[in-house]
Design a protein around this motif. Structure first.
Motif, short mmCIF file in Angstrom:
data_model
loop_
_atom_site.label_atom_id
_atom_site.label_comp_id
_atom_site.label_asym_id
_atom_site.label_seq_id
_atom_site.Cartn_x
_atom_site.Cartn_y
_atom_site.Cartn_z
N ASP A 24 13.43 -13.05 4.89
CA ASP A 24 14.20 -12.58 6.06
C ASP A 24 14.24 -11.05 6.11
O ASP A 24 14.06 -10.44 7.18
CB ASP A 24 15.62 -13.14 6.03
N TRP A 25 14.48 -10.44 4.96
CA TRP A 25 14.57 -8.98 4.93
C TRP A 25 13.24 -8.32 5.25
O TRP A 25 13.22 -7.24 5.83
CB TRP A 25 15.06 -8.53 3.56
N ARG A 26 12.15 -8.98 4.88
CA ARG A 26 10.84 -8.43 5.21
C ARG A 26 10.65 -8.35 6.73
O ARG A 26 9.94 -7.46 7.23
CB ARG A 26 9.73 -9.30 4.61
N GLU A 27 11.28 -9.26 7.44
CA GLU A 27 11.20 -9.25 8.90
C GLU A 27 12.13 -8.20 9.51
O GLU A 27 11.85 -7.65 10.57
CB GLU A 27 11.56 -10.64 9.45
N GLU A 28 13.24 -7.93 8.82
CA GLU A 28 14.27 -7.06 9.37
C GLU A 28 14.11 -5.59 8.99
O GLU A 28 14.48 -4.70 9.76
CB GLU A 28 15.65 -7.54 8.90
N VAL A 29 13.57 -5.34 7.81
CA VAL A 29 13.48 -3.97 7.29
C VAL A 29 12.08 -3.40 7.55
O VAL A 29 11.08 -4.10 7.38
CB VAL A 29 13.78 -3.94 5.77
N LYS A 30 12.02 -2.16 7.94
CA LYS A 30 10.73 -1.51 8.16
C LYS A 30 10.05 -1.25 6.82
O LYS A 30 10.60 -0.54 5.96
CB LYS A 30 10.90 -0.20 8.92
N ILE A 31 8.87 -1.83 6.65
CA ILE A 31 8.11 -1.68 5.41
C ILE A 31 6.77 -1.03 5.73
O ILE A 31 6.08 -1.42 6.67
CB ILE A 31 7.89 -3.06 4.75
N VAL A 32 6.44 -0.02 4.95
CA VAL A 32 5.18 0.71 5.15
C VAL A 32 4.36 0.65 3.87
O VAL A 32 4.88 0.87 2.77
CB VAL A 32 5.46 2.18 5.52
N LYS A 33 3.08 0.32 4.02
CA LYS A 33 2.13 0.33 2.91
C LYS A 33 0.97 1.26 3.28
O LYS A 33 0.26 1.00 4.26
CB LYS A 33 1.57 -1.07 2.63
N HIS A 34 0.79 2.32 2.52
CA HIS A 34 -0.34 3.23 2.74
C HIS A 34 -1.49 2.82 1.80
O HIS A 34 -1.62 3.34 0.71
CB HIS A 34 0.08 4.67 2.48
N TYR A 35 -2.30 1.88 2.26
CA TYR A 35 -3.37 1.36 1.42
C TYR A 35 -4.35 2.45 1.00
O TYR A 35 -4.85 2.45 -0.13
CB TYR A 35 -4.14 0.26 2.16
N SER A 36 -4.61 3.38 1.87
CA SER A 36 -5.60 4.42 1.57
C SER A 36 -5.16 5.31 0.41
O SER A 36 -6.00 5.87 -0.29
CB SER A 36 -5.85 5.29 2.82
N ARG A 37 -3.84 5.41 0.20
CA ARG A 37 -3.34 6.30 -0.86
C ARG A 37 -3.40 5.66 -2.25
O ARG A 37 -3.15 6.33 -3.24
CB ARG A 37 -1.92 6.73 -0.54
N VAL A 38 -3.67 4.36 -2.31
CA VAL A 38 -3.83 3.70 -3.61
C VAL A 38 -5.26 3.17 -3.78
O VAL A 38 -5.56 2.45 -4.74
CB VAL A 38 -2.82 2.56 -3.80
N ALA A 39 -6.12 3.52 -2.84
CA ALA A 39 -7.52 3.05 -2.91
C ALA A 39 -8.16 3.55 -4.20
O ALA A 39 -8.01 4.71 -4.58
CB ALA A 39 -8.29 3.56 -1.70
N GLY A 40 -8.84 2.65 -4.87
CA GLY A 40 -9.49 3.00 -6.13
C GLY A 40 -8.81 2.41 -7.35
O GLY A 40 -9.46 2.15 -8.37
N ILE A 41 -7.50 2.21 -7.26
CA ILE A 41 -6.80 1.58 -8.38
C ILE A 41 -7.30 0.14 -8.51
O ILE A 41 -7.34 -0.61 -7.55
CB ILE A 41 -5.26 1.58 -8.16
N GLY A 42 -7.68 -0.25 -9.72
CA GLY A 42 -8.14 -1.62 -9.94
C GLY A 42 -9.60 -1.84 -9.66
O GLY A 42 -10.09 -2.96 -9.75
N ARG A 43 -10.32 -0.78 -9.35
CA ARG A 43 -11.75 -0.90 -9.08
C ARG A 43 -12.54 -0.05 -10.03
O ARG A 43 -12.07 0.96 -10.52
CB ARG A 43 -12.08 -0.50 -7.63
#
Length: 402
Positions: A383-402
């Motif tokens: 429910d909170w995922r729907e209500e709260v603004k969540i931002v993921k900057h995928y480009s800023r973690v690109a490379g981790i795990g590769r």
């Protein structure tokens, strides 16, 4: 003697506290950008990286964790979402709780301060191995530990005040999130009917698993011993208890005649035609060098072995143990493994058992409540995922795990 282990994932906060460890030798202000947000709470690169690093360590040392095919774009996105979501699930109760005006009582704040002081002590102590051996005074050792930490923080462009404040604030925020979530879950209850249904569900699962392979019982039992939780509701047929006297191989440079010690033990065994398990226990106490045989429950029961879990122990040990026919039988000769030489006794069978609902009701009630609370927590987070603004900057973690 056991070599199978499992671990549970610890709270992500403990990983986040170590955030700067990944960036030695560079500016933390540059290397630790914001990579996501939950409301106005920021997710830093270091927190994301440590989530990944912790998962990798668990895989390496214990074989646990979640795997992704990061060679494909779809698999890599799943990998990034997995770590983002782990952090987000930690931050959501904090953010919502703070929005609801949740505060800490004086006692709760005192607990935060106690945790903070323990964390700082742990951080300083982590530098102990880097202190010169010539420094032996405890006050001087601590001064050197503090100096090393300051040097490390300075090299990363972070002030000591900034570092310690961030730890204290993280602990306080986590306490607020925990308090809010606990207040919501405290409203969850289970009925008698739900407890009985949970027992029946668990019983069916045990019956199905053990019908296919009684080796699952051993895994469940060891998990119960090592990590707590419910004791298996069913004890299947097929297991026996075995005790042994291990005389370990000499360490490098150690003068030790293993064969002479084994001969001395057998002389005592053969001199007593009516040797009992209690007599064997005395020999284990006198000669045995397996620490497991000197701690409970193994000191009393011995090790649990069947064909189904034979590969848990040294192959030579299991083969010799399972070859013993009758209760009280002892190997005619010592069994050699890479650990040393073993004299093995077959003890009594592991008695088959089915735990009744009445016997298990208390533990089943606790587990049924935990399950229902877990489901309720998942629903709140959704429910909170729907209500709260969540931002993921995928480009800023690109490379981790590769």
């Amino acid at each position: 003697m056991q070599n199978k282990h499992s671990v549970k994932r610890i709270a992500l906060l403990l990983v986040a506290v170590m955030a700067f460890a990944a960036f030695a030798g560079c500016s933390a202000r540059v290397a630790d950008p914001v990579v996501g947000k939950v409301g106005d709470l920021e997710i830093y690169y270091s927190t994301f990286y440590n989530s990944y690093q912790y998962e990798e360590l668990m895989k390496y040392y214990y074989g646990t964790g979640t795997s992704f095919d990061t060679s494909t774009e779809e698999g890599y996105r799943e990998f990034l979402d997995y770590h983002f979501d782990s952090i987000i699930d930690t931050l959501l109760p904090i953010y919502v709780g703070m929005q609801k005006g949740v505060t800490l009582t004086a006692e709760e704040e005192a607990n935060v301060q106690a945790e903070y002081e323990a964390e700082i002590e742990s951080i300083y102590s982590s530098y102990a191995s880097s202190v010169d051996d010539s420094i032996t005074d405890e006050v001087a050792i601590r001064a050197e530990e503090e100096k090393l930490l300051k040097e490390y923080l300075r090299a990363n462009g972070v002030s000591e005040k900034e570092y310690f404040t961030s730890i204290e604030e993280s602990l306080r925020e986590q306490a607020i999130g925990d308090k809010y979530m606990e207040s919501l879950l405290a409203e969850v209850t289970v009925s008698d009917e739900e407890v009985k249904a949970y027992y029946d569900e668990q019983m069916l699962a045990y019956e199905k698993d053990y019908a296919n392979d009684i080796g699952y019982y051993y895994d469940d039992y060891i998990s119960f011993l090592d990590y707590g939780g419910p004791e298996p509701l069913i004890v299947p047929e097929g297991y026996n208890y075995y005790k042994h006297i291990l005389v370990m191989n000499p360490e490098e440079g150690e003068e030790k005649d293993v064969d002479a010690i084994i001969a001395e033990i057998y002389e005592k065994i053969n001199a007593d035609a009516d040797l009992t398990e209690e007599d064997f226990d005395a020999l284990v106490a006198e000669y045995g060098e397996d620490s497991g045989m000197k701690s409970e429950p193994y000191m009393t029961t011995g090790y649990m072995i069947a064909e189904a879990n034979a590969d848990t122990y040294y192959a030579e040990f299991s083969e010799a143990a399972l070859a013993l026919e009758n209760e009280g039988d002892i190997t005619a000769e010592a069994v050699e493994t890479t650990a040393g030489k073993h004299i093995i006794m077959k003890c009594g069978p592991v008695e088959p058992k089915t735990v009744s609902f009445e016997e298990a009701e208390e533990s089943m009630r606790e587990l049924a409540l935990e399950k229902k609370q877990s489901e309720a927590k998942a629903a709140y987070l959704a429910d909170w995922r729907e209500e709260v603004k969540i931002v993921k900057h995928y480009s800023r973690v690109a490379g981790i795990g590769r």
